[in-house]
Design a protein around this motif. Structure first.
Motif, PDB file in Angstrom:
ATOM      1  N   PRO A 166     -22.584  38.198 -20.477  1.00 56.30           N
ATOM      2  CA  PRO A 166     -22.670  38.222 -19.017  1.00 56.30           C
ATOM      3  C   PRO A 166     -21.300  38.093 -18.378  1.00 56.30           C
ATOM      4  CG  PRO A 166     -24.281  36.714 -19.976  1.00 56.30           C
ATOM      5  CD  PRO A 166     -23.347  37.100 -21.074  1.00 56.30           C
ATOM      6  N   GLU A 168     -31.487  39.508 -12.917  1.00 59.99           N
ATOM      7  CA  GLU A 168     -30.850  40.389 -13.886  1.00 59.99           C
ATOM      8  C   GLU A 168     -29.373  40.019 -14.021  1.00 59.99           C
ATOM      9  OE1 GLU A 168     -31.594  44.279 -12.452  1.00 59.99           O
ATOM     10  OE2 GLU A 168     -33.662  44.327 -13.171  1.00 59.99           O
ATOM     11  N   ARG A 187     -28.336  43.339 -18.038  1.00 59.45           N
ATOM     12  CA  ARG A 187     -29.480  42.940 -18.856  1.00 59.45           C
ATOM     13  C   ARG A 187     -30.711  42.822 -17.973  1.00 59.45           C
ATOM     14  NH1 ARG A 187     -30.635  38.238 -23.370  1.00 59.45           N
ATOM     15  NH2 ARG A 187     -32.811  38.834 -23.622  1.00 59.45           N
ATOM     16  N   LYS A 188     -31.756  43.547 -18.353  1.00 64.53           N
ATOM     17  CA  LYS A 188     -32.994  43.564 -17.581  1.00 64.53           C
ATOM     18  C   LYS A 188     -34.063  42.773 -18.319  1.00 64.53           C
ATOM     19  CE  LYS A 188     -33.603  47.415 -15.169  1.00 64.53           C
ATOM     20  NZ  LYS A 188     -32.808  47.124 -13.999  1.00 64.53           N
ATOM     21  N   LEU A 211     -22.157  45.167 -22.967  1.00 65.66           N
ATOM     22  CA  LEU A 211     -22.788  45.324 -24.272  1.00 65.66           C
ATOM     23  C   LEU A 211     -21.719  45.709 -25.279  1.00 65.66           C
ATOM     24  CD1 LEU A 211     -25.509  45.384 -25.834  1.00 65.66           C
ATOM     25  CD2 LEU A 211     -25.535  47.858 -25.417  1.00 65.66           C
ATOM     26  N   LEU A 260     -33.596  42.678 -26.433  1.00 62.94           N
ATOM     27  CA  LEU A 260     -32.428  42.847 -25.571  1.00 62.94           C
ATOM     28  C   LEU A 260     -32.537  44.211 -24.897  1.00 62.94           C
ATOM     29  CD1 LEU A 260     -29.684  41.874 -24.533  1.00 62.94           C
ATOM     30  CD2 LEU A 260     -28.625  42.937 -26.538  1.00 62.94           C
ATOM     31  N   ARG A 261     -32.661  44.185 -23.563  1.00 66.55           N
ATOM     32  CA  ARG A 261     -32.807  45.415 -22.779  1.00 66.55           C
ATOM     33  C   ARG A 261     -31.639  45.504 -21.808  1.00 66.55           C
ATOM     34  NH1 ARG A 261     -37.486  46.325 -18.228  1.00 66.55           N
ATOM     35  NH2 ARG A 261     -36.798  48.384 -17.476  1.00 66.55           N
ATOM     36  N   VAL A 262     -30.833  46.535 -21.966  1.00 69.77           N
ATOM     37  CA  VAL A 262     -29.617  46.685 -21.165  1.00 69.77           C
ATOM     38  C   VAL A 262     -29.632  48.050 -20.481  1.00 69.77           C
ATOM     39  CG1 VAL A 262     -27.104  46.772 -21.186  1.00 69.77           C
ATOM     40  CG2 VAL A 262     -28.310  45.169 -22.685  1.00 69.77           C
ATOM     41  N   GLU A 293     -30.750  53.395 -20.485  1.00 72.37           N
ATOM     42  CA  GLU A 293     -31.079  52.059 -20.968  1.00 72.37           C
ATOM     43  C   GLU A 293     -31.126  52.081 -22.480  1.00 72.37           C
ATOM     44  OE1 GLU A 293     -34.573  50.209 -19.509  1.00 72.37           O
ATOM     45  OE2 GLU A 293     -34.057  50.430 -17.394  1.00 72.37           O
ATOM     46  N   TYR A 338     -27.653  36.028 -26.938  1.00 73.54           N
ATOM     47  CA  TYR A 338     -27.719  37.474 -26.769  1.00 73.54           C
ATOM     48  C   TYR A 338     -27.211  38.227 -27.990  1.00 73.54           C
ATOM     49  CZ  TYR A 338     -27.865  35.734 -21.972  1.00 73.54           C
ATOM     50  OH  TYR A 338     -28.181  35.040 -20.832  1.00 73.54           O
ATOM     51  N   PHE A 392     -24.392  40.883 -26.077  1.00 71.04           N
ATOM     52  CA  PHE A 392     -24.268  41.110 -24.636  1.00 71.04           C
ATOM     53  C   PHE A 392     -23.599  39.889 -24.017  1.00 71.04           C
ATOM     54  CE2 PHE A 392     -25.739  40.711 -20.263  1.00 71.04           C
ATOM     55  CZ  PHE A 392     -25.446  41.970 -19.767  1.00 71.04           C
TER      56      PHE A 392
END
Length: 709
Positions: free
Chosen positions: A81, A65, A59-60, A70, A141-143, A130, A96, A79
């Motif tokens: 972790p 990070e 995740r960015k 995902l 949410l950026r993965v 991405e 998330y 998401f």
């Protein structure tokens, strides 16, 4: 946000392994990760949920990070972790999680310039590096996916999200999800607040308000008067149910005049729909209509609820522009961001709502009278204005329980079309009026922080819950649909009002569950944050105003009828549109004569104080907010959640949170301090010199360190 119960298991759909995935070691690693993933999710999940695909990623957008996984299911995208497990005791699963219906935009990225917008059902043209998931609730949410042979998994999980969104939009409905934690409890579960589904609930609330001149009507008990109205509501005590039935038939959608709130000083706030001018009432019906509008008062004020307020289309367009502006990849230049914010008109609409609600509060508070809110549908801005008026006028509505009861009565029970307005059905009438109301309430919290028992975090939880399909509270358009879905009335047939949708099909929900069952989704620590630590209950809700008529409430002129428009009162000759000349309720407000905007405030006009005396003394418990210029602010903690760097310094709710923000500020200061010359701090500064960012940081650090002791 999303939550899950205990003791339910996921059905994990196996992913197809590509022949070139690598060695046996790679295969073993994937199998091990899949088994570990299944064990983790089995401890906190939703009944009937199935994992469609998953892929490892990072995740960015956050510091640091977060590596994790995902996951796409048939209900949500989440998401997880690495090393994190869903707590079995805390129903709230993760920040998330994105419900499929809450995904506003999905983008796949490859390289620096290759971006594809993925609509439901569209094919993916490349293997993404991405993926960006934009939530309708302003979250992002950026993965970034891992390389090294795992590219097919990235492709599979992205396509799984596309297909799941398509199936979700095709269904155009959510039956809701029964929370398993509630299902495990033995016996019936008492709602945290009265849901106003029984006549006893309405009678209790009537007595609480002291509305002695009103009674609970059962004329709509079978929804044969209006399916959008609750089964029970308040009407004047001397009005018979037969008169109520005839009277309501002359209003659009059968939504006749009824009590919203009784002011302790004697005034009554009513709401109703527009007149159905094609009807042909007899003299008895006209007298009954006038009697219900007057509600026993000689002074009646008719308020056009949509006058000088945005249209539903305006609200939707402003919300879309605001969401696009607040995303991290917004095209607006940094130096023009504030101008772009002004261009969305969202804050202008918040300002208009607060101004009109303030004026109506003065109307209700200044004289003993009947104040009637009229809107064509009686399902959008009537609820917004009525709720704001009660928040401004009644300290009891500013408590946590009081506010929840207010929303349940003026929005849920009153038939606000949540499902349509929030865009769950994909209908063209989407317009987040309820979210506009929550923004107005947040503005009040900022201006009167000691007057509200609930906090900004409670408003955020309510804001996010509006888009989560867990209970029937926000998942139906009418009380009839909620009752039909939950099986409350299966012993008789309901009469449907033309133009209304049929009840949505789906699995039955637990009718005892509502959005107010916070303990099913949030931990006790999180619920504690719902309370405002700065709340000062100066006024007791039960005794803040004497029941007898106070000195600042004066009787209105005998048999006087007024139109309130553009901040001024204009006398009218009649109440009903079927006599010699049209009235407010029969004709659109744009055809009525427009009075000039008064230079004096409505409070000065109503209490009869000359403008040169200054501000008039306000009655106890009444709040009149400011709505000019910078007094209306952007709700940063809500709208800028996709930009974590902006969240720093937003008054953390705990001492530990403040310490974290202080540490972050000190770290930034250490990075910037070597760039400043020591001579800069020794120079005498002119009073007109602008402070640089370093000095501003030092200043706020001093405040923070002093506040932390």
């Amino acid at each position: 946000m999303w939550w899950g119960g205990r003791g339910q298991s996921f059905n994990i759909a196996p992913q197809k392994a590509e022949p070139d995935m690598g060695s046996a070691q790679r295969t073993g690693m994937l199998e091990s990760r899949s088994c570990q993933l299944g064990r983790q999710l089995a401890t906190g999940c939703l009944p009937g949920e199935q994992i469609l695909a998953w892929a490892p990623g990072v995740r960015k957008g956050l510091e640091p990070e977060l590596p994790g996984t995902l996951i796409c299911t048939n209900l949500r995208v989440t998401f997880q972790p690495c090393g994190w497990q869903r707590s079995q005791e805390t129903p709230l699963s993760s920040e998330y999680d994105f419900v499929l219906v809450n995904i506003g935009r999905l983008e796949a990225v490859s390289g620096l310039s290759r971006v594809q917008l993925l609509r439901p059902g569209s094919p993916l043209k490349f293997i993404p590096e991405e993926i960006l998931i934009h939530g309708r609730d302003f979250r992002l949410l950026r993965v970034a996916f891992e390389a090294g042979g795992l590219e097919p998994q990235a492709f599979q999980v992205t396509m799984a999200i596309v297909r799941a969104r398509a199936q979700s939009s095709q269904a155009q409905q959510y039956a809701g999800i029964s929370l398993s934690k509630a299902g495990q409890s033995s016996g019936s579960r008492k709602p945290p607040i009265p849901l106003l589904e029984t006549s006893e609930d309405w009678e209790t609330e009537r007595k609480k308000q002291g509305a002695k001149g009103w009674r609970v009507s059962t004329v709509n008990e079978r929804f044969d008067v209006a399916t959008s109205l609750p089964r029970y509501f308040w009407v004047p005590k001397r009005t018979l149910d037969s008169e109520v039935r005839r009277t309501f038939g002359h209003f659009r959608q059968g939504r006749g005049p009824r009590l919203s709130w009784h002011h302790p000083g004697g005034s009554d706030l009513l709401r109703c729909g527009g007149f159905y001018t094609a009807s042909d009432p007899n003299k008895e019906d006209i007298r009954a209509v006038e009697s219900m509008l007057q509600a026993g008062h000689s002074d009646v004020v008719l308020v056009d609820a949509v006058d000088e307020l945005p249209s539903l289309t305006d609200v939707q367009l402003a919300h879309l522009k605001l969401r696009a502006l607040c995303l991290p990849d917004s095209s607006a230049a940094e130096e023009k961001w504030l101008s772009a914010l002004e261009g969305t008109r969202w804050l202008d609409y918040v300002r208009s709502c607060l101004r009109k609600a303030s004026d109506i509060s003065v109307l209700v508070t200044s004289r003993v009278r009947s104040v009637v809110l009229q809107e064509r549908s009686d399902r959008d801005f009537n609820g917004l204005l009525s709720s704001l008026v009660q928040l401004l006028s009644a300290p009891g509505a500013r408590t946590l329980l009081g506010f929840q009861s207010l929303v349940q009565r003026e929005w849920v029970a009153a038939g606000h079309p949540f499902l349509t307005r929030l865009g769950v059905t994909g209908a063209s009438e989407e317009a987040p009026v309820f979210l506009l109301f929550l923004d107005c309430v947040w503005q009040l919290l900022q201006q009167f922080p000691a007057e509200f028992e609930f906090s900004e975090f409670f408003l955020l939880a309510l804001h996010d819950s509006a888009r989560v399909p867990d209970t029937l509270t926000f998942l139906r358009n009418t009380p009839w649909e909620r009752g039909k879905q939950s099986g409350q009335f299966n012993s008789y047939t309901q009469i449907c009002t033309p133009g209304y949708s049929q009840p949505l099909a789906g699995n039955s929900l637990n009718p005892q569950l509502s959005v107010w069952d916070w303990d099913l989704r949030y931990s006790s620590e999180q619920i504690l944050q719902f309370h405002n630590p700065g709340y000062d209950p100066e006024y007791c809700p039960d005794s803040w105003l004497p029941r007898q008529q106070p000195s600042f409430l004066v009787p209105g002129p005998p048999s006087s009828v007024w139109l309130f428009s553009r901040g001024a009162l204009t006398p009218l000759n009649q109440l009903c549109p079927w006599r010699d000349s049209p009235s407010l309720l029969g004709v659109s407000s744009r055809w009525l004569p427009r009075p000039a905007i008064s230079s004096e405030s409505l409070a000065d006009q109503e209490w009869g104080l000359p403008s040169h005396w200054g501000a008039c003394p306000l009655p106890p418990g009444l709040l009149l907010p400011g709505y000019l210029g910078p007094q209306i602010r952007l709700w940063r903690r809500c709208y800028l959640r996709g930009r974590p760097e902006v969240q720093k310094g937003l008054s953390a709710p705990t001492i530990s949170g403040l310490q974290d923000e202080l540490s972050h500020l000190q770290e930034l200061l250490r990075k910037w301090t070597p760039r400043a010359s020591p001579e800069d701090h020794s120079k005498k500064r002119d009073s007109h010199t602008i402070l640089n960012p370093i000095e501003i940081a030092v200043f706020f650090m001093g405040l923070a360190e002093g506040g932390l002791g």
